[in-house]
Write a protein that holds these residues in place. Structure first.
Motif, PDB file in Angstrom:
ATOM      1  N   THR A  55      22.465  95.456  45.933  1.00 35.83           N
ATOM      2  CA  THR A  55      21.499  96.548  45.876  1.00 35.83           C
ATOM      3  C   THR A  55      20.514  96.336  47.214  1.00 35.83           C
ATOM      4  OG1 THR A  55      19.857  94.549  44.954  1.00 35.83           O
ATOM      5  CG2 THR A  55      21.148  95.894  43.342  1.00 35.83           C
ATOM      6  N   VAL A  56      19.822  97.360  47.413  1.00 33.67           N
ATOM      7  CA  VAL A  56      19.066  97.472  48.579  1.00 33.67           C
ATOM      8  C   VAL A  56      17.720  96.474  48.289  1.00 33.67           C
ATOM      9  CG1 VAL A  56      17.637  99.052  49.997  1.00 33.67           C
ATOM     10  CG2 VAL A  56      19.672  99.724  49.048  1.00 33.67           C
ATOM     11  N   PRO A  57      17.515  95.580  49.246  1.00 37.95           N
ATOM     12  CA  PRO A  57      16.301  94.783  49.134  1.00 37.95           C
ATOM     13  C   PRO A  57      15.256  95.421  49.132  1.00 37.95           C
ATOM     14  CG  PRO A  57      17.790  94.201  50.795  1.00 37.95           C
ATOM     15  CD  PRO A  57      18.240  95.304  50.475  1.00 37.95           C
ATOM     16  N   PRO A  58      14.114  95.258  48.221  1.00 35.48           N
ATOM     17  CA  PRO A  58      12.648  95.849  48.102  1.00 35.48           C
ATOM     18  C   PRO A  58      12.012  95.896  49.458  1.00 35.48           C
ATOM     19  CG  PRO A  58      13.073  94.218  46.452  1.00 35.48           C
ATOM     20  CD  PRO A  58      14.099  93.960  47.244  1.00 35.48           C
ATOM     21  N   ALA A  59      12.193  95.189  50.477  1.00 32.74           N
ATOM     22  CA  ALA A  59      11.445  95.402  51.338  1.00 32.74           C
ATOM     23  C   ALA A  59      12.274  96.644  52.298  1.00 32.74           C
ATOM     24  CB  ALA A  59      11.536  93.902  52.486  1.00 32.74           C
ATOM     25  N   GLN A  60      13.425  96.713  52.140  1.00 28.69           N
ATOM     26  CA  GLN A  60      14.057  97.789  52.787  1.00 28.69           C
ATOM     27  C   GLN A  60      13.827  99.055  52.249  1.00 28.69           C
ATOM     28  OE1 GLN A  60      18.256  96.992  53.738  1.00 28.69           O
ATOM     29  NE2 GLN A  60      18.619  99.045  53.750  1.00 28.69           N
ATOM     30  N   ALA A  61      13.792  98.984  50.652  1.00 31.37           N
ATOM     31  CA  ALA A  61      13.735 100.359  50.095  1.00 31.37           C
ATOM     32  C   ALA A  61      12.211 100.998  50.194  1.00 31.37           C
ATOM     33  CB  ALA A  61      13.785 100.036  48.523  1.00 31.37           C
ATOM     34  N   LEU A  62      11.186  99.803  50.503  1.00 34.56           N
ATOM     35  CA  LEU A  62       9.754 100.306  50.538  1.00 34.56           C
ATOM     36  C   LEU A  62       9.617 100.772  52.169  1.00 34.56           C
ATOM     37  CD1 LEU A  62       8.146  97.234  48.482  1.00 34.56           C
ATOM     38  CD2 LEU A  62       7.946  99.759  47.939  1.00 34.56           C
ATOM     39  N   THR A  63      10.102 100.034  52.865  1.00 38.66           N
ATOM     40  CA  THR A  63      10.224 100.515  54.522  1.00 38.66           C
ATOM     41  C   THR A  63      10.490 101.871  54.401  1.00 38.66           C
ATOM     42  OG1 THR A  63      10.504  98.230  54.983  1.00 38.66           O
ATOM     43  CG2 THR A  63      10.830 100.105  56.676  1.00 38.66           C
ATOM     44  N   ALA A  64      11.743 102.312  53.802  1.00 37.29           N
ATOM     45  CA  ALA A  64      12.133 103.744  53.927  1.00 37.29           C
ATOM     46  C   ALA A  64      11.154 104.590  53.268  1.00 37.29           C
ATOM     47  CB  ALA A  64      13.492 103.741  53.261  1.00 37.29           C
ATOM     48  N   ALA A  65      10.453 104.339  52.262  1.00 35.79           N
ATOM     49  CA  ALA A  65       9.552 105.125  51.564  1.00 35.79           C
ATOM     50  C   ALA A  65       8.137 105.133  52.117  1.00 35.79           C
ATOM     51  CB  ALA A  65       9.352 104.674  50.100  1.00 35.79           C
ATOM     52  N   ALA A  66       8.031 104.684  53.456  1.00 36.53           N
ATOM     53  CA  ALA A  66       6.594 104.551  53.998  1.00 36.53           C
ATOM     54  C   ALA A  66       5.827 105.870  54.130  1.00 36.53           C
ATOM     55  CB  ALA A  66       6.563 103.814  55.247  1.00 36.53           C
ATOM     56  N   ASP A  67       6.407 106.827  54.363  1.00 37.64           N
ATOM     57  CA  ASP A  67       5.746 108.145  54.583  1.00 37.64           C
ATOM     58  C   ASP A  67       5.526 109.003  53.370  1.00 37.64           C
ATOM     59  OD1 ASP A  67       8.406 108.533  53.820  1.00 37.64           O
ATOM     60  OD2 ASP A  67       8.720 110.546  54.743  1.00 37.64           O
ATOM     61  N   ARG A  68       5.886 108.325  52.209  1.00 40.50           N
ATOM     62  CA  ARG A  68       5.425 108.772  50.684  1.00 40.50           C
ATOM     63  C   ARG A  68       4.461 107.979  50.052  1.00 40.50           C
ATOM     64  NH1 ARG A  68      11.618 109.374  48.410  1.00 40.50           N
ATOM     65  NH2 ARG A  68      10.698 110.599  46.834  1.00 40.50           N
ATOM     66  N   LEU A  69       3.953 106.988  50.794  1.00 36.57           N
ATOM     67  CA  LEU A  69       3.042 106.072  50.308  1.00 36.57           C
ATOM     68  C   LEU A  69       1.709 105.995  51.371  1.00 36.57           C
ATOM     69  CD1 LEU A  69       5.458 103.449  48.670  1.00 36.57           C
ATOM     70  CD2 LEU A  69       3.550 104.709  47.339  1.00 36.57           C
ATOM     71  N   PRO A  70       1.296 106.988  51.924  1.00 37.53           N
ATOM     72  CA  PRO A  70       0.277 106.901  52.889  1.00 37.53           C
ATOM     73  C   PRO A  70      -0.933 106.239  52.760  1.00 37.53           C
ATOM     74  CG  PRO A  70       0.155 108.982  52.001  1.00 37.53           C
ATOM     75  CD  PRO A  70       1.458 108.322  51.310  1.00 37.53           C
ATOM     76  N   ALA A 107      -2.160 100.217  45.638  1.00 34.71           N
ATOM     77  CA  ALA A 107      -1.701  99.020  45.436  1.00 34.71           C
ATOM     78  C   ALA A 107      -0.262  98.997  44.704  1.00 34.71           C
ATOM     79  CB  ALA A 107      -2.733  98.305  44.590  1.00 34.71           C
ATOM     80  N   LEU A 108       0.706  98.214  45.147  1.00 34.47           N
ATOM     81  CA  LEU A 108       1.838  98.334  44.591  1.00 34.47           C
ATOM     82  C   LEU A 108       2.444  96.848  44.538  1.00 34.47           C
ATOM     83  CD1 LEU A 108       3.977 100.702  43.975  1.00 34.47           C
ATOM     84  CD2 LEU A 108       5.008 100.406  46.340  1.00 34.47           C
ATOM     85  N   ILE A 109       3.222  96.478  43.352  1.00 34.94           N
ATOM     86  CA  ILE A 109       3.837  95.450  43.314  1.00 34.94           C
ATOM     87  C   ILE A 109       5.507  95.506  43.075  1.00 34.94           C
ATOM     88  CG2 ILE A 109       3.738  93.277  41.759  1.00 34.94           C
ATOM     89  CD1 ILE A 109       1.101  94.226  40.960  1.00 34.94           C
ATOM     90  N   ALA A 110       6.014  94.713  43.695  1.00 34.56           N
ATOM     91  CA  ALA A 110       7.654  94.548  43.379  1.00 34.56           C
ATOM     92  C   ALA A 110       7.716  93.390  42.578  1.00 34.56           C
ATOM     93  CB  ALA A 110       8.363  94.363  44.862  1.00 34.56           C
ATOM     94  N   GLY A 111       7.983  93.897  41.021  1.00 33.65           N
ATOM     95  CA  GLY A 111       8.558  92.934  40.184  1.00 33.65           C
ATOM     96  C   GLY A 111       9.935  92.279  40.346  1.00 33.65           C
ATOM     97  N   TYR A 112      10.415  92.164  39.228  1.00 29.71           N
ATOM     98  CA  TYR A 112      12.041  91.605  39.297  1.00 29.71           C
ATOM     99  C   TYR A 112      12.985  92.770  39.864  1.00 29.71           C
ATOM    100  CZ  TYR A 112      16.657  90.084  37.905  1.00 29.71           C
ATOM    101  OH  TYR A 112      17.848  89.655  37.939  1.00 29.71           O
TER     102      TYR A 112
END
Length: 311
Positions: A81-96, A65-70
Motif C-alpha cells: 500500500t501507499v504509506p499514509p505519509a505519502q498519500a497525505l503529501t499528495a493530497a496537500a492541496d485538497r486539505l488547505p 484536524a486529521l488522524i491516520a488510524g490503522y
C-alpha cells in the motif's frame, strides 16, 4: 494519549471515523467541527483508497484536524500500500486548512507499537507548512530530515524505540514557535538507540525559544537523562516536565534534586518509576508547590527494569 485506546478527542475536537464501511449518508453536516480519523481494516482497502473517497465525499477545505488510524502494514499482511505519509503529501492541496495531524492512532489490538511501519515524513511536513500540531506513533522505517517550521506548536513522537537519527533530526530542526515536545525514547531492543548526547541541542533550548513543556519519556536510560536535565538551560523556562514511563531510580531522582531548582514548574511527571518510598517522599517535600505524579511505582530492587512501552 495511550496505546490502549483510540483518540476520542484531538486538537480540541471530537473524533469521527471514516473507514471502508462509512456510508455517504452517515457524514456529519459540519465537517469542520470534528477531527477525522481515516483508517482501513486488515486486508481490505489501502489507506490511499479510503483517503481518496474521504477527499471526494467530504468538504475537506474546511478540515483542520486529521488522524491516520490503522493501515495495512506490508511486512505482516503482505499488502503493498501507499504509506499514509505519502498519500497525505499528495493530497496537500485538497486539505488547505489542515493544522493538526497525527499518524498512527493504532492500538495494541491492531498492532504493537513496534510493528507500526512508516516512511519518510519530511515531504509531509514540507507539504503542510502551516501545521501547528504533529504527532507520530511507531518508528519502524521512520525517516526525518531536519526542518524549519514557523507555526508548529506541538511535536510528539510515541515509540517503543525511537531511533537516534530521528532524535538528532528533531534536535537540528528550527522550531521557533514550538511550545511542547514529547519524545518516547523506548528500548534499544526496538530501535531506541538515542543517547544523551543526541538530546544535547534540545536541552540547550537554543532552537526552541518558545518551549514550555518537554517530555523525555519511556527510556531505558532515564537516570542518565535526569542527570542531563538537572543542568539543562531549557529547564528554566519550562512550565511542565515529563521524565516518566522509564527506568528512573533513586540515582536519577538524586540528580534532579541536586541540580537546578524545579520549584518554578507547574507539574513534574515521573509516573512509572523505580524509586524507593523514601526518595518519593523527598521529591514531594522538595517541590511542595509542584504537581508531582509519582504513580505506578515499581519494585526498586528489581534487577529487570523496563520502560512502560517497548514492543
Amino acid at each position: 494519549m495511550t496505546v490502549h485506546e483510540h483518540l476520542t478527542e484531538y486538537a480540541g475536537l471530537p473524533v469521527v471515523d471514516f473507514t471502508p464501511e462509512t456510508g455517504r449518508e452517515e457524514l456529519p453536516d459540519e465537517p469542520d467541527r470534528f477531527a477525522w480519523r481515516i483508517s482501513t481494516a486488515f486486508e481490505e482497502e489501502g489507506f490511499s483508497d479510503v483517503l481518496e473517497r474521504f477527499l471526494e465525499w467530504v468538504d475537506t477545505g474546511r478540515i483542520t484536524a486529521l488522524i491516520a488510524g490503522y493501515w495495512n502494514m506490508p511486512s505482516y499482511d503482505g499488502t503493498e500500500t501507499v504509506p499514509p505519509a505519502q498519500a497525505l503529501t499528495a493530497a496537500a492541496d485538497r486539505l488547505p486548512a489542515l493544522r493538526s495531524l497525527f499518524l498512527g492512532d493504532i492500538v495494541m489490538e491492531e498492532a504493537e507499537i513496534s510493528w507500526i511501519e512508516h516512511s519518510d515524513i519530511s515531504p509531509l511536513l514540507a507539504a503542510y507548512p502551516r501545521l501547528e500540531r504533529f504527532g507520530v506513533r511507531g518508528a519502524q522505517g521512520l525517516e526525518l530530515k531536519p526542518f524549519r517550521s514557523e507555526h508548529l506548536r506541538e511535536l510528539r513522537f510515541e515509540s517503543g524505540g525511537l531511533p537516534g537519527h530521528i532524535v538528532r533530526a528533531v534536535a537540528a530542526s528550527d522550531l521557533p514557535a514550538l511550545e511542547s515536545l514529547v519524545l518516547w525514547l523506548g528500548s534499544d531492543n526496538y530501535g531506541g538507540d538515542a543517547t544523551v548526547a543526541d538530546l544535547a541541542p534540545i536541552l540547550s533550548g537554543e532552537r526552541l525559544p518558545a518551549l514550555r513543556h518537554l517530555g523525555l519519556q519511556d527510556s531505558e536510560i532515564q537516570d542518565e537523562i535526569c542527570a542531563a536535565v538537572a543542568s539543562a538551560p531549557v529547564v528554566a523556562r519550562l512550565e511542565s516536565l515529563a521524565l516518566s514511563m522509564g527506568t528512573m531510580t533513586d540515582e536519577g531522582a538524586e540528580a534532579l534534586l541536586s541540580g537546578q531548582p524545579l520549584t518554578h514548574l507547574r507539574s513534574l511527571d515521573l509516573h512509572h518509576h523505580y524509586l524507593t518510598d523514601a526518595m518519593a517522599e523527598r521529591i514531594r517535600k522538595a517541590l511542595p508547590g509542584v504537581e508531582v505524579d509519582l504513580d505506578e511505582q515499581n519494585d526498586p530492587n528489581d534487577d529487570w527494569r523496563v520502560a512502560a512501552v517497548t514492543e
